[in-house]
Design a protein around this motif. Structure first.
Motif, mmCIF file in Angstrom:
data_model
loop_
_atom_site.group_PDB
_atom_site.id
_atom_site.type_symbol
_atom_site.label_atom_id
_atom_site.label_comp_id
_atom_site.label_asym_id
_atom_site.label_seq_id
_atom_site.Cartn_x
_atom_site.Cartn_y
_atom_site.Cartn_z
ATOM 1 N N ARG A 86 -53.631 19.056 2.271
ATOM 2 C CA ARG A 86 -53.745 18.624 3.665
ATOM 3 C C ARG A 86 -54.651 19.574 4.448
ATOM 4 N N ASP A 113 -66.211 2.678 -4.472
ATOM 5 C CA ASP A 113 -66.103 2.089 -3.134
ATOM 6 C C ASP A 113 -65.316 3.053 -2.242
ATOM 7 N N LEU A 115 -63.268 2.974 0.307
ATOM 8 C CA LEU A 115 -61.892 2.756 0.778
ATOM 9 C C LEU A 115 -60.951 2.296 -0.327
ATOM 10 N N PHE A 116 -61.384 2.425 -1.587
ATOM 11 C CA PHE A 116 -60.582 2.003 -2.741
ATOM 12 C C PHE A 116 -60.321 3.238 -3.603
ATOM 13 N N TYR A 117 -59.205 3.916 -3.366
ATOM 14 C CA TYR A 117 -58.803 5.105 -4.128
ATOM 15 C C TYR A 117 -59.820 6.252 -4.008
ATOM 16 N N GLY A 118 -60.476 6.382 -2.853
ATOM 17 C CA GLY A 118 -61.497 7.423 -2.728
ATOM 18 C C GLY A 118 -61.071 8.571 -1.829
ATOM 19 N N SER A 119 -61.588 9.786 -2.104
ATOM 20 C CA SER A 119 -61.273 10.949 -1.270
ATOM 21 C C SER A 119 -61.762 10.769 0.162
ATOM 22 N N MET A 121 -61.324 8.510 2.091
ATOM 23 C CA MET A 121 -60.277 7.928 2.938
ATOM 24 C C MET A 121 -59.566 8.974 3.774
ATOM 25 N N HIS A 122 -59.419 10.188 3.235
ATOM 26 C CA HIS A 122 -58.745 11.259 3.974
ATOM 27 C C HIS A 122 -59.564 11.685 5.199
ATOM 28 N N HIS A 124 -61.788 9.571 6.698
ATOM 29 C CA HIS A 124 -61.758 8.364 7.534
ATOM 30 C C HIS A 124 -60.509 8.357 8.415
ATOM 31 N N ALA A 125 -59.365 8.678 7.790
ATOM 32 C CA ALA A 125 -58.099 8.658 8.536
ATOM 33 C C ALA A 125 -58.102 9.686 9.664
ATOM 34 N N ILE A 135 -68.731 1.727 7.117
ATOM 35 C CA ILE A 135 -68.497 1.826 5.679
ATOM 36 C C ILE A 135 -69.551 1.022 4.940
ATOM 37 N N TRP B 146 -62.577 -5.230 3.280
ATOM 38 C CA TRP B 146 -61.894 -4.043 3.811
ATOM 39 C C TRP B 146 -62.894 -3.023 4.356
ATOM 40 N N SER B 147 -64.127 -3.061 3.867
ATOM 41 C CA SER B 147 -65.156 -2.166 4.411
ATOM 42 C C SER B 147 -65.550 -2.604 5.816
ATOM 43 N N PRO B 152 -58.658 1.481 4.942
ATOM 44 C CA PRO B 152 -58.376 2.081 3.623
ATOM 45 C C PRO B 152 -57.323 1.228 2.921
ATOM 46 N N ILE B 153 -57.605 0.796 1.672
ATOM 47 C CA ILE B 153 -56.735 -0.207 1.067
ATOM 48 C C ILE B 153 -55.743 0.396 0.074
ATOM 49 N N ALA B 154 -56.177 1.354 -0.748
ATOM 50 C CA ALA B 154 -55.271 1.901 -1.773
ATOM 51 C C ALA B 154 -55.688 3.320 -2.117
ATOM 52 N N GLN B 155 -54.701 4.148 -2.442
ATOM 53 C CA GLN B 155 -54.964 5.571 -2.672
ATOM 54 C C GLN B 155 -53.977 6.122 -3.699
ATOM 55 N N TRP B 242 -51.194 3.017 0.840
ATOM 56 C CA TRP B 242 -51.401 4.386 1.338
ATOM 57 C C TRP B 242 -50.532 4.663 2.558
ATOM 58 N N ARG B 245 -49.353 9.640 3.759
ATOM 59 C CA ARG B 245 -50.625 10.365 3.746
ATOM 60 C C ARG B 245 -50.429 11.865 3.932
ATOM 61 N N PRO B 246 -51.101 12.676 3.106
ATOM 62 C CA PRO B 246 -50.991 14.121 3.296
ATOM 63 C C PRO B 246 -51.725 14.583 4.553
#
Lengths: 246, 246
Positions: A86, A113, A115-119, A121-122, A124-125, A135, B146-147, B152-155, B242, B245-246
């Protein structure tokens, strides 16, 4: 940052599964227009996303490597691990926010991609509510794998499921039985357990094992022919659907 | 075709979700090198994939439109429907085989990714064992959605599931409850049933409704704000995962 007249822009840019030609035209253009290009990497390793995108980085562009902390000594479920990760994403977001507040366009390049299991995303959030964000969707690693293998994965009213091999064996078996098509990720040391779950669910005969799916030296074989001896973390197993074809 | 020395090549070329810039560099190059470009369309309609790829078709390239038969008078589960569709794909494959046997490179352009719910798969199943074949992976429609929505869809270890809204309500609810993230396709007239399944599974508060996801006039709203009055067949509903989230 009230009063800023020249806010920058955050770009999450997918660069695809590995073959530099599987970048989109939009990703290539976005990199050409970026003031700063950020990329994640393990300390001491080249960033995969940077390697993929290398020929599209403008000469002299500012690069911002984001180096994952070394956490091998911490159990993944521990508070220490979570805190370290974190803090890392908080610091990375702070560095990028400083560039955005200075009016710069920051492209964060991401394998697959964004937003699909990507770093990404952290980041982006932490940033998308504060700065203009766009995106650029990318070809996923799993699309790269079934395309390289020439395996039709899902059709018509098929249910399609992505499963982490980290699940308990009975959960894996239940989900594999409950879907027409599946991609199992993070295979690594979970291969023997995954094989048992595929056997239990009746899906082993169709399962395909893939290593380095989108590289020139890809290994693509029926899982039944792959020994349980070793498998890399990033190996995937495909279970194609579309069993009833017109 | 024994004795042919100059076999052609079949290319399944993904052109992405709609924005022409979301084509890959490889797709653009492949189209530039094709002798024949084939595309699926409904009779009387422009091919979506051709519209996306238009600016990359070489001047004077041979085009081979593959026009779906009109089957509106036939129930989808009937033998008549299945026979009509099978005959259509058989004939389309025969036309393409003739070009391949003459040594030509035939690119079949496909919205999204060729082997992920695409019509191209029917040609692939009929031709890939007989001719050299290469797949150019594409950005899927769901990545485009989703883009565009910035969701963010999955993590991490999320399970991710693609569901057709055609499933019975209890099956939809069960699968929605059993996955971290979901994309529901083919929403159309199934919207009221899908809403009930989301409610039952506790997923309604996170569900996002999307029409024309990758177009300039996209409609992206919480499903809770979308009335049940009408929804196009190609509308999708996203349920992002997701949650921790950390």
């Amino acid at each position: 940052m009230s009063g800023a007249t020249n806010s920058g822009k955050l770009l999450g840019v997918g660069v695809g599964p590995g073959d530099p030609e599987l970048m989109t035209l939009k990703a290539a253009r976005a990199l050409g227009e970026a003031d700063v290009v950020a990329h994640f990497a393990k300390t001491g390793n080249a960033s995969h996303s940077r390697t993929i995108a290398a020929q599209h980085l403008p000469a002299g562009v500012t690069e911002l490597p984001l180096l994952y902390p070394v956490t091998t000594e911490l159990p993944k479920c521990s508070d220490g691990y979570r805190d370290t990760i974190r803090d890392f994403y908080d610091e990375a977001a702070t560095k990028i926010a400083a560039q955005l507040s200075a009016g710069r366009v920051v492209a964060v390049i991401c394998e697959g991609d964004p937003l699909f299991y990507g770093s990404y995303m952290h980041l982006h959030a932490r940033l998308a509510s504060r700065f203009p964000t766009e995106i650029v969707a990318g070809v996923t690693g799993m699309s790269g794998c079934w395309s390289a293998a020439g395996i039709p994965i899902a059709q018509g009213d098929d249910i399609f499921t992505v499963l982490p091999a980290t699940l308990p064996e009975d959960e894996l078996a239940r989900h594999l039985h409950d879907t027409a098509a599946a991609v199992v990720m993070k295979v690594g040391r979970h291969l023997p357990k995954l094989r048992r779950a595929l056997q239990t669910s009746g899906r082993l005969p169709r399962a395909i094992y893939i290593e380095r799916g989108t590289m020139a030296d890809a290994k693509i074989i029926p899982l039944a022919l792959k020994p349980d001896d070793d498998a890399p973390y990033f190996a995937v197993v495909l279970v194609p659907g579309w069993e009833e074809r017109p």
